[in-house]
Write an enzyme that holds these catalytic residues in place. Structure first.
Site, PDB file in Angstrom:
ATOM      1  N   HIS A 142     -13.130  -7.443  -3.846  1.00 21.70           N
ATOM      2  CA  HIS A 142     -11.671  -7.535  -3.894  1.00 21.70           C
ATOM      3  C   HIS A 142     -11.243  -8.507  -4.993  1.00 21.70           C
ATOM      4  O   HIS A 142     -11.957  -8.671  -5.983  1.00 21.70           O
ATOM      5  CB  HIS A 142     -11.132  -7.931  -2.524  1.00 21.70           C
ATOM      6  CG  HIS A 142     -11.039  -6.776  -1.572  1.00 21.70           C
ATOM      7  ND1 HIS A 142      -9.953  -6.557  -0.765  1.00 21.70           N
ATOM      8  CD2 HIS A 142     -11.898  -5.748  -1.328  1.00 21.70           C
ATOM      9  CE1 HIS A 142     -10.125  -5.445  -0.049  1.00 21.70           C
ATOM     10  NE2 HIS A 142     -11.322  -4.953  -0.371  1.00 21.70           N
ATOM     11  N   ARG A 162       1.607   3.985  -3.244  1.00 19.32           N
ATOM     12  CA  ARG A 162       1.292   5.402  -3.013  1.00 19.32           C
ATOM     13  C   ARG A 162       2.527   6.277  -3.227  1.00 19.32           C
ATOM     14  O   ARG A 162       2.463   7.313  -3.892  1.00 19.32           O
ATOM     15  CB  ARG A 162       0.734   5.596  -1.599  1.00 19.32           C
ATOM     16  CG  ARG A 162      -0.729   5.194  -1.450  1.00 19.32           C
ATOM     17  CD  ARG A 162      -1.123   5.065   0.009  1.00 19.32           C
ATOM     18  NE  ARG A 162      -2.555   4.868   0.187  1.00 19.32           N
ATOM     19  CZ  ARG A 162      -3.177   3.693  -0.008  1.00 19.32           C
ATOM     20  NH1 ARG A 162      -2.483   2.635  -0.395  1.00 19.32           N
ATOM     21  NH2 ARG A 162      -4.484   3.588   0.180  1.00 19.32           N
ATOM     22  N   SER A 209     -12.009   2.077   0.089  1.00 21.10           N
ATOM     23  CA  SER A 209     -11.317   3.319   0.424  1.00 21.10           C
ATOM     24  C   SER A 209     -10.418   3.777  -0.717  1.00 21.10           C
ATOM     25  O   SER A 209     -10.052   4.956  -0.796  1.00 21.10           O
ATOM     26  CB  SER A 209     -10.479   3.121   1.687  1.00 21.10           C
ATOM     27  OG  SER A 209      -9.453   2.173   1.469  1.00 21.10           O
ATOM     28  N   GLN A 210     -10.055   2.858  -1.622  1.00 22.22           N
ATOM     29  CA  GLN A 210      -9.194   3.222  -2.741  1.00 22.22           C
ATOM     30  C   GLN A 210      -9.845   4.257  -3.655  1.00 22.22           C
ATOM     31  O   GLN A 210      -9.139   5.008  -4.333  1.00 22.22           O
ATOM     32  CB  GLN A 210      -8.814   1.979  -3.548  1.00 22.22           C
ATOM     33  CG  GLN A 210      -7.846   1.061  -2.827  1.00 22.22           C
ATOM     34  CD  GLN A 210      -7.481  -0.162  -3.642  1.00 22.22           C
ATOM     35  OE1 GLN A 210      -8.100  -0.456  -4.677  1.00 22.22           O
ATOM     36  NE2 GLN A 210      -6.487  -0.908  -3.190  1.00 22.22           N
ATOM     37  N   GLU A 251      -8.953  -6.180   4.965  1.00 21.05           N
ATOM     38  CA  GLU A 251      -8.093  -7.122   4.245  1.00 21.05           C
ATOM     39  C   GLU A 251      -7.461  -8.165   5.168  1.00 21.05           C
ATOM     40  O   GLU A 251      -6.897  -9.145   4.698  1.00 21.05           O
ATOM     41  CB  GLU A 251      -6.994  -6.374   3.505  1.00 21.05           C
ATOM     42  CG  GLU A 251      -6.005  -5.661   4.402  1.00 21.05           C
ATOM     43  CD  GLU A 251      -5.047  -4.779   3.627  1.00 21.05           C
ATOM     44  OE1 GLU A 251      -3.862  -4.777   3.976  1.00 21.05           O
ATOM     45  OE2 GLU A 251      -5.489  -4.090   2.688  1.00 21.05           O
ATOM     46  N   ARG A 287     -14.117  -6.312 -10.960  1.00 22.63           N
ATOM     47  CA  ARG A 287     -13.899  -5.521  -9.755  1.00 22.63           C
ATOM     48  C   ARG A 287     -14.504  -4.132  -9.932  1.00 22.63           C
ATOM     49  O   ARG A 287     -14.375  -3.503 -11.001  1.00 22.63           O
ATOM     50  CB  ARG A 287     -12.403  -5.399  -9.437  1.00 22.63           C
ATOM     51  CG  ARG A 287     -11.761  -6.723  -9.090  1.00 22.63           C
ATOM     52  CD  ARG A 287     -10.373  -6.556  -8.490  1.00 22.63           C
ATOM     53  NE  ARG A 287     -10.420  -5.931  -7.171  1.00 22.63           N
ATOM     54  CZ  ARG A 287      -9.341  -5.725  -6.423  1.00 22.63           C
ATOM     55  NH1 ARG A 287      -8.144  -6.078  -6.873  1.00 22.63           N
ATOM     56  NH2 ARG A 287      -9.451  -5.159  -5.234  1.00 22.63           N
ATOM     57  N   SER A 332       0.823  -1.205   0.000  1.00 20.68           N
ATOM     58  CA  SER A 332       0.000   0.000   0.000  1.00 20.68           C
ATOM     59  C   SER A 332       0.860   1.259   0.000  1.00 20.68           C
ATOM     60  O   SER A 332       0.604   2.215  -0.743  1.00 20.68           O
ATOM     61  CB  SER A 332      -0.935   0.005   1.211  1.00 20.68           C
ATOM     62  OG  SER A 332      -1.845  -1.072   1.152  1.00 20.68           O
ATOM     63  N   GLY A 351      -5.546  -3.717  -7.387  1.00 20.79           N
ATOM     64  CA  GLY A 351      -6.522  -2.669  -7.133  1.00 20.79           C
ATOM     65  C   GLY A 351      -5.897  -1.291  -7.125  1.00 20.79           C
ATOM     66  O   GLY A 351      -6.491  -0.320  -7.595  1.00 20.79           O
ATOM     67  N   LYS A 355       1.613 -11.747  -5.725  1.00 17.36           N
ATOM     68  CA  LYS A 355       0.950 -10.448  -5.873  1.00 17.36           C
ATOM     69  C   LYS A 355       1.520  -9.433  -4.899  1.00 17.36           C
ATOM     70  O   LYS A 355       1.704  -8.262  -5.238  1.00 17.36           O
ATOM     71  CB  LYS A 355      -0.553 -10.621  -5.652  1.00 17.36           C
ATOM     72  CG  LYS A 355      -1.375  -9.369  -5.877  1.00 17.36           C
ATOM     73  CD  LYS A 355      -2.842  -9.671  -5.652  1.00 17.36           C
ATOM     74  CE  LYS A 355      -3.730  -8.586  -6.216  1.00 17.36           C
ATOM     75  NZ  LYS A 355      -3.536  -7.277  -5.612  1.00 17.36           N
TER      76      LYS A 355
END
Length: 481
Positions: free
Chosen positions: A385, A32, A202-203, A358, A130, A28, A102, A463
Site C-alpha cells: 500500500h 469508480r 483487489s484493485q 485497509e 507500489r 473508493s 492506488g 489523501k
C-alpha cells in the site's frame, strides 16, 4: 502558531468523548463512479463526491484523457464522457500524475489502452515501489503495448500505448466475453479471456473490470492466486457496473465475465466513506464514550461496514438505527465504548481478527491499547500500500515503547493493561506517517490514550480526508456535532 511542517500534537481528551461525526464521501466509490462516468453513454451527475487529493488526481487524469468534469454545486459534479471514438492524445502523448493514489495508478491505465496514442504514467516517489505487475501483465495479455523504466519491476513509471477504440459496441452477453463483434470493427482492445494474479490487491481486478465493457469482446478475467484481499472492493466494482447497465457474471468464484456494451450514464449520490469513519468510531472505544455516524448505509459493498463486527471484539457495543425518512436505506451507526468497574475506559483484547485490510491501522491502534492480546491476520497485501504498513506499524509501536510480533501476513500485539490511565508501558513519541494517511490516523487514535503523542505530517490525511485534523480536534475536544 504551529507551522505546517511541525509535528501535530494529538489531542487527548479529559474523559469519555461523546459526539456525532459526518464523514465525507467514499474515495473508493467516488473514483469508480468517475471512471464509469468518463466512459458512459451520456453526461452523468454525481453528488456527495469526495474532495481529496486522490479524487482530484483522478479528475485530472480523466480530464487529460478527454472527459469534462465540472463542479456544479458543492460536492456535486457533472461529467461529460470522453468522445465516442475514445480518449485523444496529442503528438508525443500525455502524462498522468498518479500521486500516491492506488485507484489512479491501477484504474486509469486500462482506460488509457483505449486512447489514440501513448499515455505516460508517473507518481510520487513512494508510488514508484507500489506493485503494478498484474495490471501490466493484464494489459499485455490483451495485446496492449506497455513499456518504460518501471515495467521490468512491475512498477511506475511506464507508458501505455493506446490501441484506440472502435466506439461503443452493442449490449448483451450473447456469445459471452469470448464472443465476436458484428461488422469486424478494427482498432481498440480485443478483450476476451485473460489470467491475472490479484493476490496483492483487489484493485488489479477492479481496474480491468471497470473498462471491460469497452473492449470488443468484453472480458473474462480469471484470478490465478489463492485468494483476493478485500473482496468487498471487487463486489463494489461489480455493483457499480451493474448500476450502469453492464452485464457482469461473477457466479464462478475467482472469475468475472463482463459483457461488451454501453455504460449507462449515472445520476447518483456517493455513500459516506465507512473506512474513514473507523478512527472516529475508535474514539468511543478508546475513551469509553459514544460516537455516532449518520447516513450509514443499511446495505453496502464498502469494507468499512466491517466495523460493525470488529469493534465489539474490543468490548464496544454497536447499534444501527434506521432512518425513517428514506425507508431505512440509511441510518445512524452508534458505537459506545466500555468502562471498567473503576470508571475508566476498558479496551478488551480482541483475539484474532482476520482480514481487516485497509482497516488494519485503526484496528492495530486499538490492539496496542487493549488490555489483552490481539492478532490481525491475512493482511500481507498491506505491504504494497502507500507504505509497507506492517513494518510501519511495528516500527511506530516500538517508538511508543510497545512490542508487536510481525509476521509475513500478520501482526500480534500482547496487550498493554493499565495504559488508559497512563500507567502502562507505552510513552509519548513523535510518530512518523510515511506519507500514508492511515498511519496518520493510527497515531491520532493512539494519542487519545498515550500522553504527548505527536504526528509528523498530519497533512497526509488530505489523501482521503482534507479536514481530518479539524474534525478530529473538534470531536475529541467536545465541540463535534
Amino acid at each position: 502558531m504551529t507551522h505546517p511542517a511541525d509535528p501535530w500534537p494529538a489531542p487527548r481528551p479529559t474523559g469519555p468523548v461523546h459526539g456525532t461525526v459526518r464523514v465525507p464521501g467514499s474515495k473508493s466509490l467516488t473514483n469508480r463512479y468517475l471512471v464509469l462516468a468518463a466512459l458512459a453513454d451520456g453526461p452523468s451527475r454525481l453528488r456527495g463526491v469526495l474532495d481529496s487529493r486522490d479524487s482530484r488526481l483522478m479528475i485530472q487524469a480523466l480530464t487529460a484523457l478527454g472527459a469534462s468534469i465540472t463542479e456544479v454545486a458543492p460536492g456535486t459534479v457533472e461529467v461529460v464522457p470522453v468522445p465516442d471514438d475514445g480518449p485523444r492524445t496529442p503528438a508525443g502523448g500525455l502524462t498522468i500524475d498518479c500521486g500516491l493514489a492506488g485507484t489512479v495508478m491501477r484504474f486509469v491505465p486500462p482506460l488509457a489502452a483505449l486512447a489514440s496514442g501513448p499515455v505516460h504514467f508517473t507518481g510520487d516517489e513512494a508510488a514508484l515501489v507500489r506493485p503494478m505487475g498484474p495490471i501490466l501483465d493484464g494489459l499485455a495479455a490483451l495485446g496492449v503495448r506497455v513499456d518504460g523504466p518501471g515495467t521490468g519491476a512491475g512498477t511506475l513509471p511506464f507508458t501505455v500505448h493506446g490501441a484506440g477504440t472502435p466506439g461503443r459496441v452493442a449490449s448483451g452477453m450473447a456469445g459471452g466475453a469470448e464472443g465476436g463483434v458484428e461488422g469486424g470493427v478494427e482498432g481498440g482492445v480485443e478483450g476476451g479471456r485473460i489470467e491475472v494474479d490479484a493476490s496483492g490487491s483487489s484493485q488489479f481486478v477492479s481496474a480491468l473490470l471497470l473498462v471491460a465493457p469497452r473492449f470488443h469482446r468484453g472480458l473474462h478475467l480469471v484470478h490465478t492466486g489463492a485468494s483476493v484481499p478485500s473482496p468487498e472492493h471487487i463486489g463494489m466494482t461489480v455493483a457499480v457496473l451493474r448500476r450502469c447497465g453492464v452485464e457482469v457474471d461473477d457466479s464462478v468464484p475467482g472469475q468475472w465475465r463482463v459483457a461488451p456494451g454501453p455504460i449507462r450514464a449515472l445520476d447518483t449520490a456517493v455513500e459516506p466513506d465507512l473506512s474513514n469513519a473507523g478512527p472516529f468510531l475508535a474514539v468511543a472505544v478508546a475513551t469509553g464514550g459514544t460516537v455516532s455516524v449518520p447516513d450509514w448505509p443499511a446495505q453496502t459493498t464498502q469494507i468499512g461496514d466491517r466495523w460493525r463486527t470488529i469493534l465489539p471484539a474490543f468490548g464496544a457495543t454497536v447499534d444501527f438505527s434506521p432512518a425513517a425518512a428514506d425507508g431505512g436505506s440509511t441510518g445512524t451507526l452508534t458505537v459506545t465504548g466500555s468502562l471498567g468497574e473503576d470508571g475508566r475506559p476498558r479496551i478488551t483484547g480482541p483475539g484474532e481478527i482476520h482480514g481487516t485490510a485497509e482497516l488494519a491501522p485503526t484496528a492495530a491502534a486499538l490492539c496496542l491499547l487493549a488490555d489483552g492480546p490481539g492478532q490481525l491476520t491475512g493482511i500481507g497485501h498491506l505491504r504494497g500500500h502507500e507504505t509497507d504498513r506492517l513494518t510501519a506499524l511495528t516500527t511506530e509501536t516500538g517508538r511508543l515503547g510497545g512490542t508487536v510480533e510481525e509476521g509475513p501476513d500478520f501482526l500480534a500485539f500482547p496487550g498493554t493493561a493499565g495504559a488508559p490511565d497512563g500507567s502502562g508501558p507505552l510513552h509519548g513519541a513523535t510518530l512518523e506517517t510515511y506519507e500514508d494517511h492511515r498511519m496518520a490516523t493510527f497515531a491520532a487514535v493512539v494519542g487519545l490514550t498515550i500522553p504527548d503523542v505527536s504526528v509528523r505530517d498530519i497533512a497526509t490525511t488530505a489523501k482521503t480526508m482534507p479536514d481530518f485534523p479539524q474534525m478530529w480536534t473538534e470531536l475529541v475536544n467536545g465541540s463535534g456535532t
